[in-house]
Scaffold this motif. Structure first.
Motif, short mmCIF file in Angstrom:
data_model
loop_
_atom_site.label_atom_id
_atom_site.label_comp_id
_atom_site.label_asym_id
_atom_site.label_seq_id
_atom_site.Cartn_x
_atom_site.Cartn_y
_atom_site.Cartn_z
N UNK A 140 0.81 -1.21 0.00
CA UNK A 140 0.00 0.00 0.00
C UNK A 140 0.85 1.27 0.00
N UNK A 141 2.15 1.13 0.22
CA UNK A 141 3.03 2.29 0.19
C UNK A 141 3.08 2.92 -1.20
N UNK A 201 2.93 4.45 14.52
CA UNK A 201 1.67 3.71 14.54
C UNK A 201 0.86 3.90 13.25
N UNK A 202 1.47 4.49 12.24
CA UNK A 202 0.74 4.80 11.00
C UNK A 202 0.56 3.58 10.10
N UNK A 203 1.31 2.53 10.34
CA UNK A 203 1.22 1.34 9.49
C UNK A 203 2.00 1.47 8.20
N UNK A 204 2.88 2.46 8.12
CA UNK A 204 3.66 2.70 6.92
C UNK A 204 5.05 2.09 7.07
N UNK A 205 5.46 1.31 6.09
CA UNK A 205 6.82 0.78 6.04
C UNK A 205 7.66 1.84 5.34
N UNK A 206 8.51 2.52 6.12
CA UNK A 206 9.24 3.68 5.63
C UNK A 206 10.15 3.35 4.45
N UNK A 207 10.84 2.24 4.50
CA UNK A 207 11.73 1.88 3.38
C UNK A 207 10.94 1.66 2.10
N UNK A 208 9.77 1.03 2.20
CA UNK A 208 8.93 0.80 1.03
C UNK A 208 8.37 2.12 0.50
N UNK A 267 11.79 17.29 0.28
CA UNK A 267 10.46 16.90 0.71
C UNK A 267 10.60 16.23 2.07
N UNK A 268 9.94 16.78 3.08
CA UNK A 268 9.97 16.20 4.43
C UNK A 268 8.61 15.60 4.74
N UNK A 269 8.62 14.34 5.10
CA UNK A 269 7.39 13.59 5.39
C UNK A 269 7.47 13.08 6.82
N UNK A 270 6.32 12.99 7.45
CA UNK A 270 6.23 12.41 8.79
C UNK A 270 5.36 11.16 8.70
N UNK A 271 5.93 10.02 9.09
CA UNK A 271 5.21 8.75 9.10
C UNK A 271 5.33 8.17 10.50
N UNK A 272 4.32 8.40 11.31
CA UNK A 272 4.36 7.98 12.70
C UNK A 272 4.54 6.48 12.88
N UNK A 328 13.22 13.28 3.06
CA UNK A 328 13.45 12.96 4.47
C UNK A 328 12.14 12.45 5.07
N UNK A 329 12.22 11.29 5.73
CA UNK A 329 11.04 10.72 6.36
C UNK A 329 11.31 10.57 7.85
N UNK A 330 10.60 11.36 8.64
CA UNK A 330 10.72 11.32 10.09
C UNK A 330 9.71 10.30 10.63
N UNK A 331 10.10 9.58 11.68
CA UNK A 331 9.23 8.57 12.28
C UNK A 331 9.00 8.90 13.76
#
Length: 115
Positions: free
Chosen positions: A2-3, A36-43, A29-34, A63-66
């Motif tokens: 789903x990523x 508990x968001x269910x997002x696989x950051x590498x994908x 581009x800076x993104x925030x993926x908590x 940049x993806x912040x977790x």
């Protein structure tokens, strides 16, 4: 995965901003993926890089912040850190936790090139 659809949504947000603000290239581009968001950051990163070719995101730094997860424990009435939605309260061991943070996926910042 789903990523890929999430990356498509992020691309639409960026493209809409480009049309509205009249820029052609993104520097960062800076993104925030908590947590508990269910997002696989590498994908998500892979999906964004795959879709960026030929768009205003091509060559951009992504940049993806977790941020960590937080929850409200109904048993001890405390806000507590959690890593998973299935965690027990680290203070009292209670099982009734309501997630309050780290559930979001959002575009936090978009820095563009001055053309």
């Amino acid at each position: 995965m789903h990523e890929m659809s999430l990356a498509g949504g992020i691309m639409r947000v960026v493209e809409e901003a480009a049309a509205r603000e009249h820029f052609t290239r993104v520097k960062r581009l800076a993104i925030e993926a908590g947590a508990l968001s269910g997002v696989e950051v590498r994908a998500l990163r892979f999906a964004l890089e795959s879709m960026a070719h030929g768009t205003c995101l091509e060559g951009a730094q992504v940049d993806i912040d977790e941020p960590p997860g937080t929850a409200w424990c109904m048993a001890c009435s405390e806000s507590v850190p959690i890593r998973s939605r299935t965690d027990d309260c680290p203070k009292c061991g209670g099982h009734r936790l309501q997630p309050t943070g780290g559930t979001e996926l959002k575009v936090r910042e978009l820095i563009v090139h001055d053309d």
